[in-house]
Scaffold this motif. Structure first.
Motif, PDB file in Angstrom:
ATOM      1  N   VAL A  63      -1.449  -2.139  -2.263  1.00  0.00           N
ATOM      2  CA  VAL A  63      -2.665  -1.344  -2.473  1.00  0.00           C
ATOM      3  C   VAL A  63      -3.161  -0.948  -1.094  1.00  0.00           C
ATOM      4  N   TYR A  64      -3.226   0.361  -0.845  1.00  0.00           N
ATOM      5  CA  TYR A  64      -3.708   0.895   0.425  1.00  0.00           C
ATOM      6  C   TYR A  64      -5.194   1.182   0.267  1.00  0.00           C
ATOM      7  N   LEU A  89      -7.569   4.617   1.126  1.00  0.00           N
ATOM      8  CA  LEU A  89      -7.486   5.767   0.225  1.00  0.00           C
ATOM      9  C   LEU A  89      -7.485   5.367  -1.244  1.00  0.00           C
ATOM     10  N   GLU A  90      -7.554   4.043  -1.526  1.00  0.00           N
ATOM     11  CA  GLU A  90      -7.513   3.545  -2.905  1.00  0.00           C
ATOM     12  C   GLU A  90      -6.224   3.982  -3.599  1.00  0.00           C
ATOM     13  N   TYR A  91      -5.100   3.864  -2.901  1.00  0.00           N
ATOM     14  CA  TYR A  91      -3.797   4.210  -3.446  1.00  0.00           C
ATOM     15  C   TYR A  91      -3.012   2.947  -3.765  1.00  0.00           C
ATOM     16  N   ILE A 135       0.832   2.074  -3.789  1.00  0.00           N
ATOM     17  CA  ILE A 135       2.087   2.638  -3.304  1.00  0.00           C
ATOM     18  C   ILE A 135       3.215   1.710  -3.740  1.00  0.00           C
ATOM     19  N   ASN A 187       6.370   5.936  -4.725  1.00  0.00           N
ATOM     20  CA  ASN A 187       5.350   6.660  -5.493  1.00  0.00           C
ATOM     21  C   ASN A 187       3.976   6.268  -4.993  1.00  0.00           C
ATOM     22  N   GLU A 188       3.039   7.206  -5.142  1.00  0.00           N
ATOM     23  CA  GLU A 188       1.636   6.915  -4.846  1.00  0.00           C
ATOM     24  C   GLU A 188       0.841   7.167  -6.122  1.00  0.00           C
ATOM     25  N   ILE A 189      -0.042   6.241  -6.427  1.00  0.00           N
ATOM     26  CA  ILE A 189      -0.897   6.366  -7.603  1.00  0.00           C
ATOM     27  C   ILE A 189      -2.317   6.176  -7.132  1.00  0.00           C
ATOM     28  N   ILE A 190      -3.200   7.094  -7.481  1.00  0.00           N
ATOM     29  CA  ILE A 190      -4.610   6.932  -7.135  1.00  0.00           C
ATOM     30  C   ILE A 190      -5.208   6.000  -8.166  1.00  0.00           C
ATOM     31  N   LYS A 191      -5.817   4.911  -7.669  1.00  0.00           N
ATOM     32  CA  LYS A 191      -6.345   3.881  -8.573  1.00  0.00           C
ATOM     33  C   LYS A 191      -7.585   4.360  -9.301  1.00  0.00           C
TER      34      LYS A 191
END
Length: 146
Positions: free
Chosen positions: A125-126, A129-131, A133, A142-146
């Motif tokens: 969890v980055y 940016l609340e991503y 990965i 993949n990147e997913i916006i939480k």
């Protein structure tokens, strides 16, 4: 079958052990809450860790199970756990999916399915940016916006 998780000190002296329901595939700790969380085949177990004093050494640990999260596919190999303390969320990866578990209720909130063609091998969890990965055995990320 005798399935146990054992605790050792920093010198690998045996301190304690506890029985688990299934073989452990991964684990993480949440030191602020004195918890150890283990992932198995279709099961997540949450343990509370208490430090005490034993007869043979100056200290020992007692462990008790707080809760089991079993509303996961029973054939799923849970291979990675990640705690996001800010949102009080536990992430668990298995196969090509990741689920979010509310750590207040220990109920599954959401599942991201088929994120990769093959198994997820890692994720993070980055926070800035609340991503979420992910990396997979298919060589993709993949990147997913939480």
């Amino acid at each position: 079958m005798n399935i146990e998780l054992k605790i050792f000190d920093e010198h690998f002296n045996y301190l304690s052990k506890f029985k688990t329901k299934k073989p452990i595939l991964c684990m993480t700790k949440y030191e602020e809450k004195k918890m150890v969380i283990t992932g198995s085949l279709g099961l997540i177990q949450v343990w509370y860790l208490e430090q005490g004093y034993g007869e043979e050494q100056n200290y020992s640990y007692q462990i008790r199970e707080l809760v089991s999260v079993s509303d996961i596919n029973e054939d799923a190999w849970i291979t990675q756990l990640y705690i996001e303390p800010k949102s009080n969320t536990l992430y668990a990866s298995y196969d090509s999916d990741i689920c979010k578990i509310d750590m207040k209720t220990w109920k599954k909130k959401e599942t991201y399915k088929n994120l990769h063609d093959l198994h997820i091998s890692c994720f993070v969890v980055y926070r800035p940016l609340e991503y979420l990965i992910t990396g997979g055995k298919d060589g993709k990320s993949n990147e997913i916006i939480k």
